[in-house]
Write an enzyme that holds these catalytic residues in place. Sequence first.
Site, short mmCIF file in Angstrom:
data_model
loop_
_atom_site.label_atom_id
_atom_site.label_comp_id
_atom_site.label_asym_id
_atom_site.label_seq_id
_atom_site.Cartn_x
_atom_site.Cartn_y
_atom_site.Cartn_z
N GLU A 99 86.66 104.64 53.23
CA GLU A 99 85.30 105.09 52.87
C GLU A 99 84.27 104.37 53.73
O GLU A 99 84.52 103.27 54.19
CB GLU A 99 85.02 104.71 51.40
N LYS A 145 81.19 101.98 54.31
CA LYS A 145 80.60 100.90 53.52
C LYS A 145 79.10 101.13 53.47
O LYS A 145 78.38 100.92 54.44
CB LYS A 145 80.93 99.54 54.13
N ASP A 174 75.25 100.87 52.80
CA ASP A 174 74.37 99.70 52.81
C ASP A 174 73.21 99.92 51.84
O ASP A 174 72.09 100.22 52.23
CB ASP A 174 73.85 99.48 54.24
N TYR A 212 82.00 105.00 43.82
CA TYR A 212 83.23 104.72 44.57
C TYR A 212 84.27 103.87 43.84
O TYR A 212 85.31 103.58 44.39
CB TYR A 212 82.92 104.07 45.92
N LYS A 222 83.77 95.55 59.00
CA LYS A 222 82.35 95.65 59.39
C LYS A 222 82.21 96.04 60.85
O LYS A 222 83.06 95.72 61.68
CB LYS A 222 81.68 94.28 59.19
N CYS A 249 39.70 86.20 56.49
CA CYS A 249 40.01 87.32 57.36
C CYS A 249 39.88 86.90 58.83
O CYS A 249 38.85 86.34 59.22
CB CYS A 249 39.06 88.48 57.05
N CYS A 291 36.56 88.78 60.38
CA CYS A 291 35.18 88.52 59.99
C CYS A 291 34.97 87.12 59.42
O CYS A 291 33.84 86.69 59.23
CB CYS A 291 34.70 89.56 58.98
N CYS A 312 41.16 91.63 52.98
CA CYS A 312 39.79 91.26 53.25
C CYS A 312 38.94 92.26 52.46
O CYS A 312 39.14 93.47 52.58
CB CYS A 312 39.50 91.39 54.75
N CYS A 359 33.26 94.02 57.22
CA CYS A 359 34.22 93.46 58.18
C CYS A 359 34.36 94.41 59.37
O CYS A 359 34.66 95.60 59.20
CB CYS A 359 35.58 93.26 57.51
S1 IVH Z 1 84.42 99.08 46.50
C1 IVH Z 1 85.93 94.92 44.66
N1 IVH Z 1 83.47 100.82 48.15
O1 IVH Z 1 80.23 96.41 49.30
C2 IVH Z 1 84.71 95.55 45.20
N2 IVH Z 1 82.22 98.83 47.78
O2 IVH Z 1 81.23 93.54 49.63
C3 IVH Z 1 84.79 97.01 45.00
N3 IVH Z 1 80.12 98.75 49.05
O3 IVH Z 1 79.48 95.00 46.19
C4 IVH Z 1 83.75 97.67 45.78
N4 IVH Z 1 80.33 100.71 50.01
O4 IVH Z 1 78.12 97.01 46.90
C5 IVH Z 1 83.28 99.62 47.57
N5 IVH Z 1 82.75 102.49 49.58
C6 IVH Z 1 82.55 101.30 48.99
C7 IVH Z 1 81.42 100.52 49.26
C8 IVH Z 1 81.29 99.28 48.63
C9 IVH Z 1 79.56 99.64 49.87
C10 IVH Z 1 79.52 97.44 48.71
C11 IVH Z 1 79.48 97.15 47.23
C12 IVH Z 1 80.16 95.84 47.05
C13 IVH Z 1 80.16 95.30 48.44
C14 IVH Z 1 81.39 94.43 48.60
#
Ligand code: IVH
Length: 695
Positions: free
Chosen positions: A119, A121, A123, A231, A344, A438, A441, A456, A461
């Site tokens: 999946e 990750k 943000d 997720y 990452k 400020c 001014c 300000c 000004c």
């Molecule tokens: S699974 C045991 N799936 O990443 C943790 N986490 O560093 C189970 N996150 O706190 C989380 N995308 O906020 C999972 N597809 C994804 C994710 C995801 C982002 C974040 C989540 C978690 C952090 C873990």
Amino acid sequence: MAKSTGTSNVEKKIASLKEQIRHHDRLYYVLDQPEITDAQYDELFNELVRLEKEHPSLLTPDSPSQRVGGEALDKFTKRDHRLPMLSLQNTYSADEISEFDQRLKKFLSSSQDISYFCEPKLDGLALELVYENGLLVAALTRGDGQTGEDVLSNVRTIRSIPLRLRGANPPKLLEVRGEVLMFKSDFLELNEEQEEAGLPTFANPRNAAAGSLRQLDPRITASRPLRMFCYAPGATEGIEFKSQHEMLQVFAEFGLPTLSHGSLKALEQLAAKVKGERSLRGPFELLCQVTDCKGAISYYQTIEKLRHALPFEIDGVVIKVNNFDLQVELGMVARSPRWASAAKFKPEQATTVIEEIAVRVGRTGALTPVAIMKPVRVGGVTVSHATLHNQDEIDRKDVRVGDTVVIHRAGDVIPEVVSVVLEKRAKDSKPFRIPSHCPACGEKATQIQGEVITRCTNRHCPAIAVEGLKHFVSRRAMDIDKLGEKIIEQLVQAKLVSRFSDLYRLSLNDLLSLERQGEKSAKNILESIDQSKSPPLARFIHALGLRFVGEATARSLADHFGSIEALMEASEESLTNVPDVGPKVASSIVSELSNPQLKKEIHSLLELGVKPISSAKSRASSKLQAMNIVVTGTLPLDRDDVKDLIVSHGGRATSSVSKNTNYVLAGDSPGSKLDKARELGVPIISWDEFQRLIE
Ligand code: IVH
């Protein structure tokens, strides 16, 4: 007490309305396939609200009417998670993913390939939804992993999150974890609106999502474009899952928002096609099940190529053992599951030095600190400025002049100072404070309680005057195109101009007294000022720069009141009848327009010959009355002129395609708005067709 038949009929009606609204919410917010028009939806919704008002005892917390945002809270309630919310171990390369896979095989004493579910990750920020017997009863932030805060009243306003699980047999308990985030395009639009309204802007989509979710007033959250993708499960009772794949399918059946699942091959083809292209619009099938470590590595590499094309920010992928029995067998290491890894991406960051922190004075008097840095390349462009937003942001990061900082620039998003390299900090460095006075001014600046912005408040000004004048003359306001920023600065400095009306009092000699000002250009300026005297009323209102009154609100005010005089006399109550104007904006407009200085200024402008033309009079026709039209691609006319044309025929030129959009007007090389229109089934028209519409 026995209920009368009347009530039970009402009960049935309410139940049916709720069911219909839930159905259409899901079609619209989760599946992106609306079946009814906005007006039809509003009719259902208003009918429900009306019945619930008449029969308050029938109002339940899962009613769709509860999504608009109830009373503000004093603070959030803290609650323990039934199961702790863990974090993931990180890997940073294909080799490290391979090592992760090897570790698992060793732990299982098996050489058999492991099937992974992969999946993106996301943000954003983690959220846990708690459903008891199908009803959403809590929504907890991650907090410290053990205890979070219940932000349910805010989460209710996120339309894609079901208030009740779909289906007749919901489990006794289902905790669902996922990420709340904001799309990049929504974030940019929100920041534009914030700026226009003189409110603080957000550093990145993640902060904007976090700030929106942690609002004590749910009505504010309701106005923010938040999304969630689920997720993972938390605690459950009365339901079990065999695998990540199966769990996500069940989530989707319950009506929970999830990303969808597709093949790695399709993703690879998509990645080859986009080649660094930005902001491709979904829906993407971004989740993949792969049969071994090799597949997981390909997934990681493919998603990295797609990274910028995605509508939201991601910082890697998450590789999870698909089978839940195997997950249990693998267990935990320290505070993380052994069965998952966050792979990452290399961050798009660079290191540079802050040479100065300048403080800019904005149109609303807001003092904004800006880091001026040694130019550095990051994310494909050279960057030398980054906004530090406000004092809170500076304190949080402890950014100081002379610091070596890590900056980040992702996709189209503005550069941001991520952190300070403390080891490189000079011994004698001092924390930075926004000056108490400020910088333009010298008057005392104030920080209103509860606000993060220092302002300000000096009405005289010069910096505020310059910013206000720049806005006043800008294209979407009075459109005095020959009056550039430099000349405005010169005019203010020479004390020839301090307020809007002074522009209409300028003489040729005044202009010629400025340094390096030739006669021909001075005459052009005067002519351009003279030509600005009959602006459409909406532009005139916009030009005044009232707080919270951006272009769209100015247009609504013009349509509603028809003249500046009527607007100046409007009460708070009558203002709240205007579309897009809530109580806060109404009260701010009344207070600004009752300020004697501004009143006098408006009268001076009128006396000097400025004659705003009311919408009805400036309207070419009503052929596009109440239609929302989105423009994309290159057209024979300038974009702003096309928008004016739409407005002059009674329509609204809006920026993003939604189910409210009546037409998308597409020129050459149209953008992602076209895909969105196709997805939503919004009619797409060409320039010729558009001309026929307004003929
Ligand atoms: S699974 C045991 N799936 O990443 C943790 N986490 O560093 C189970 N996150 O706190 C989380 N995308 O906020 C999972 N597809 C994804 C994710 C995801 C982002 C974040 C989540 C978690 C952090 C873990």
